[in-house]
Write a protein that holds these residues in place. Sequence first.
Motif, mmCIF file in Angstrom:
data_model
loop_
_atom_site.group_PDB
_atom_site.id
_atom_site.type_symbol
_atom_site.label_atom_id
_atom_site.label_comp_id
_atom_site.label_asym_id
_atom_site.label_seq_id
_atom_site.Cartn_x
_atom_site.Cartn_y
_atom_site.Cartn_z
ATOM 1 N N LYS A 10 -16.988 0.099 4.168
ATOM 2 C CA LYS A 10 -16.539 -0.417 3.228
ATOM 3 C C LYS A 10 -15.256 -0.833 4.107
ATOM 4 O O LYS A 10 -14.218 -0.102 3.955
ATOM 5 C CB LYS A 10 -16.443 -0.699 1.999
ATOM 6 C CG LYS A 10 -15.279 -1.767 0.901
ATOM 7 C CD LYS A 10 -13.791 -1.183 1.278
ATOM 8 C CE LYS A 10 -13.149 -2.534 1.114
ATOM 9 N NZ LYS A 10 -11.144 -3.094 1.054
ATOM 10 N N TRP A 220 -12.624 1.942 4.208
ATOM 11 C CA TRP A 220 -11.705 1.593 5.652
ATOM 12 C C TRP A 220 -10.796 0.538 5.274
ATOM 13 O O TRP A 220 -11.115 -0.067 4.185
ATOM 14 C CB TRP A 220 -12.950 1.476 7.020
ATOM 15 C CG TRP A 220 -13.925 2.167 7.189
ATOM 16 C CD1 TRP A 220 -15.130 2.688 6.346
ATOM 17 C CD2 TRP A 220 -14.059 3.403 7.996
ATOM 18 N NE1 TRP A 220 -15.504 3.831 7.165
ATOM 19 C CE2 TRP A 220 -15.385 4.604 8.142
ATOM 20 C CE3 TRP A 220 -12.796 3.890 8.671
ATOM 21 C CZ2 TRP A 220 -15.234 5.237 9.765
ATOM 22 C CZ3 TRP A 220 -13.288 4.511 10.352
ATOM 23 C CH2 TRP A 220 -14.230 5.027 10.975
ATOM 24 N N THR A 221 -9.646 1.265 5.968
ATOM 25 C CA THR A 221 -8.783 0.598 5.707
ATOM 26 C C THR A 221 -7.761 1.041 6.148
ATOM 27 O O THR A 221 -7.831 1.588 7.042
ATOM 28 C CB THR A 221 -8.023 0.348 3.819
ATOM 29 O OG1 THR A 221 -7.381 0.499 3.264
ATOM 30 C CG2 THR A 221 -7.146 2.553 3.681
ATOM 31 N N ASP A 222 -6.269 1.004 5.624
ATOM 32 C CA ASP A 222 -5.125 1.281 7.112
ATOM 33 C C ASP A 222 -4.276 2.185 6.815
ATOM 34 O O ASP A 222 -3.262 1.957 7.112
ATOM 35 C CB ASP A 222 -4.086 -0.736 7.486
ATOM 36 C CG ASP A 222 -3.290 -0.771 6.070
ATOM 37 O OD1 ASP A 222 -3.991 -0.564 4.514
ATOM 38 O OD2 ASP A 222 -2.903 -1.400 5.709
ATOM 39 N N GLY A 225 -6.584 7.422 4.583
ATOM 40 C CA GLY A 225 -6.592 7.942 2.865
ATOM 41 C C GLY A 225 -6.195 8.153 1.565
ATOM 42 O O GLY A 225 -4.907 7.564 2.163
ATOM 43 N N ILE A 226 -5.809 8.729 0.963
ATOM 44 C CA ILE A 226 -5.686 8.767 0.108
ATOM 45 C C ILE A 226 -3.930 9.371 0.373
ATOM 46 O O ILE A 226 -3.975 10.959 0.780
ATOM 47 C CB ILE A 226 -5.764 9.366 -0.832
ATOM 48 C CG1 ILE A 226 -6.697 8.048 -1.839
ATOM 49 C CG2 ILE A 226 -5.278 9.113 -2.761
ATOM 50 C CD1 ILE A 226 -7.679 8.556 -2.533
ATOM 51 N N LEU A 227 -2.660 8.841 -0.065
ATOM 52 C CA LEU A 227 -1.880 10.108 0.195
ATOM 53 C C LEU A 227 -0.417 10.723 -1.051
ATOM 54 O O LEU A 227 -0.915 9.616 -2.595
ATOM 55 C CB LEU A 227 -0.664 8.785 1.175
ATOM 56 C CG LEU A 227 -1.317 8.508 2.616
ATOM 57 C CD1 LEU A 227 -0.939 6.999 2.845
ATOM 58 C CD2 LEU A 227 -1.389 9.145 3.171
ATOM 59 N N SER A 229 1.674 9.462 -2.137
ATOM 60 C CA SER A 229 2.612 8.198 -2.626
ATOM 61 C C SER A 229 2.647 7.272 -1.469
ATOM 62 O O SER A 229 1.605 6.866 -0.862
ATOM 63 C CB SER A 229 4.200 8.286 -3.055
ATOM 64 O OG SER A 229 4.145 7.689 -3.859
ATOM 65 N N ASP A 230 2.835 5.717 -2.550
ATOM 66 C CA ASP A 230 2.915 4.996 -1.868
ATOM 67 C C ASP A 230 3.582 4.523 -0.365
ATOM 68 O O ASP A 230 4.657 4.923 -0.682
ATOM 69 C CB ASP A 230 2.679 2.989 -2.866
ATOM 70 C CG ASP A 230 2.729 1.965 -1.740
ATOM 71 O OD1 ASP A 230 2.463 1.821 -0.211
ATOM 72 O OD2 ASP A 230 2.480 1.417 -2.283
ATOM 73 N N ARG A 232 4.749 2.311 1.808
ATOM 74 C CA ARG A 232 5.839 1.030 1.631
ATOM 75 C C ARG A 232 6.493 1.511 0.451
ATOM 76 O O ARG A 232 7.684 0.523 0.795
ATOM 77 C CB ARG A 232 4.751 -0.122 0.666
ATOM 78 C CG ARG A 232 3.580 -0.207 2.350
ATOM 79 C CD ARG A 232 3.169 -2.077 1.574
ATOM 80 N NE ARG A 232 1.857 -1.692 0.957
ATOM 81 C CZ ARG A 232 0.921 -2.085 1.224
ATOM 82 N NH1 ARG A 232 0.347 -3.238 1.847
ATOM 83 N NH2 ARG A 232 0.134 -2.351 0.251
ATOM 84 N N VAL A 258 -4.689 1.092 -2.862
ATOM 85 C CA VAL A 258 -5.665 1.433 -2.093
ATOM 86 C C VAL A 258 -7.321 2.035 -2.333
ATOM 87 O O VAL A 258 -8.277 1.676 -1.638
ATOM 88 C CB VAL A 258 -5.303 3.429 -1.126
ATOM 89 C CG1 VAL A 258 -6.074 3.832 -2.681
ATOM 90 C CG2 VAL A 258 -5.813 3.930 0.000
HETATM 91 P P1 ADP Z 1 -7.331 -2.790 1.882
HETATM 92 O O1 ADP Z 1 -7.140 -4.314 2.702
HETATM 93 O O2 ADP Z 1 -8.464 -1.912 3.012
HETATM 94 O O3 ADP Z 1 -8.418 -2.931 0.466
HETATM 95 P P2 ADP Z 1 -5.237 -2.330 0.365
HETATM 96 O O4 ADP Z 1 -4.681 -3.133 0.811
HETATM 97 O O5 ADP Z 1 -5.892 -3.141 -0.702
HETATM 98 O O6 ADP Z 1 -5.845 -2.475 1.424
HETATM 99 O O7 ADP Z 1 -4.665 -0.798 -0.157
HETATM 100 C C1 ADP Z 1 -4.514 -0.347 1.308
HETATM 101 C C2 ADP Z 1 -3.360 0.234 0.426
HETATM 102 O O8 ADP Z 1 -2.512 0.671 -0.251
HETATM 103 C C3 ADP Z 1 -1.946 0.983 1.800
HETATM 104 O O9 ADP Z 1 -1.652 0.007 2.553
HETATM 105 C C4 ADP Z 1 -0.786 1.638 0.909
HETATM 106 O O10 ADP Z 1 0.132 0.602 1.196
HETATM 107 C C5 ADP Z 1 -1.243 1.260 -0.428
HETATM 108 N N1 ADP Z 1 -1.272 2.467 -1.239
HETATM 109 C C6 ADP Z 1 -1.037 2.756 -2.172
HETATM 110 N N2 ADP Z 1 -0.413 3.547 -2.816
HETATM 111 C C7 ADP Z 1 -1.299 4.928 -2.213
HETATM 112 C C8 ADP Z 1 -2.255 6.148 -2.010
HETATM 113 N N3 ADP Z 1 -0.840 6.621 -3.022
HETATM 114 N N4 ADP Z 1 -2.137 5.875 -0.424
HETATM 115 C C9 ADP Z 1 -2.829 5.738 -0.092
HETATM 116 N N5 ADP Z 1 -2.001 4.191 0.374
HETATM 117 C C10 ADP Z 1 -1.363 3.603 -0.780
#
Ligand code: ADP
Length: 450
Positions: A10, A220-222, A225-227, A229-230, A232, A258
Amino acid sequence: MNTNELNVLKFGGTSVKDAETINKVHQIVSNYTGKQAIVVSAHAGVTNMLVDICNSRKEEISPLLSDLFQKHTSIAKELGILELVNEFITNELSEIDVITNYLPLSPQLKDVVMSKGEILSSTIIYTYFKNKGLKVSYVDAREVMKTNSRFTNAELEFDKSCEIIFERFTSEYLSNDVTVMGGFIASDEEGRPTTLGRGGSDYSAAVVASALGAEELQIWTDVNGILTSDPRVIDGVKKIRKLSYSEASELSFFGAKVLHPSTIHPAVKKGIPVRVKNTFNPTDDGTLVLSERSNIKMIKAIAFRKDVVTITLCSNRMLGAYGFMSKVFQIFENLKIPVDIVTTSEVSISVTVDKSEYNSLVEKELSVLGEVVISDDNAIIAAIGEGIKQTAGIANRLFGALKGINISMVSVGASEVNLSIVVKDVDMQRAITLLHEEFFSGELNPEFFE
Ligand code: ADP
Ligand code: ASP
Ligand code: MG
């Protein structure tokens, strides 16, 4: 990977944001040897633009539609396929123009508008893949994802959809290796377009993975992986190499964008591993979400959710009474307000609800039972990790780290993997920073963190 494997990949909005990123997606897809189902979101920003259209007046629509037209045609042009999709883009967008004669839109018409983002992106991506010589076919999500008619947040008819998905995709795979489908969209029994709620493409992909018995579901995202915390909101976040299904679903439920909260369930049912990967760094292994729970007990991540309302009801009638809680929850049920955290004492009960779900009638109805106090500027912070409940000292460290920050509610023990607290919105950033420092600034177990 052997060639019989089938993976579901995805790609989220940021991964298909423009021609350059779609090109990266094409490279990732071309590098695989097995069969693949590709589920795509709308190009980044498009779903929000469609929401704006639904909330505008007719005289404001024309520039919004031109922006949408401009966005899609310039992506198609840069991909070298404008001639192939120009008419399609024009037709889909003129349908929106016609629908906006009926503003304000009914939920049913809103879904026709909202579905255009994924209809357009999936068609553009499919056409590009085909033009680049991939053996690719297209599945219209509205034909295979079947829901009830709760427009804008429809509920999937899971078994029925899985059956149709299996039939459709299997027959496509007889001739092609790659099948592209739009996420987020579906249709009801009468064939009217429905949508699965914001962020719903993750769920669409999980349903396809489950229906096809995929080897792996890849989101697949930006980010890598899962971090912890956020990124941003917090500096110095670390990547989590692996976590359990329960940890991932708590994390997404408590706000980590995420993964969509319901993503996990269809994959869990089938024991399909979920991997979160970065489109912009494809060689990184990403994060693996597994069904096994690990024996190693530790905090893995700090999630948070803003815009939380707390509702406290105090009543002497609770003392030693039975049936009181049931009356309280009946009120929430009647008003269709989902409750997140609940804490109780002898004479009071506090609950949290999301601001977007709050209904002010609840105050009036609860006041029949006792004194009601509402506070609407709160945040939930959740520390997540296997074994929190049984591990001595975690709560101690957590509260110790938060010295000086007022905690208005605490919930621990209801789940094995989650300790949540409620603080004021204004204290949220500081609280997460302190907690992140406490749990992730020292040396971390390399089996779990990178
Ligand atoms: P997509 O467009 O691929 O669906 P999203 O914007 O829905 O992406 O989700 C990815 C974003 O989620 C990341 O850019 C990140 O800022 C945010 N995010 C929030 N919490 C986390 C976390 N614990 N690990 C990774 N990303 C996170
Ligand atoms: N495009 C939809 C949204 O922005 C669905 C998704 O991307 O998952 O919410
Ligand atoms: Mg998303």
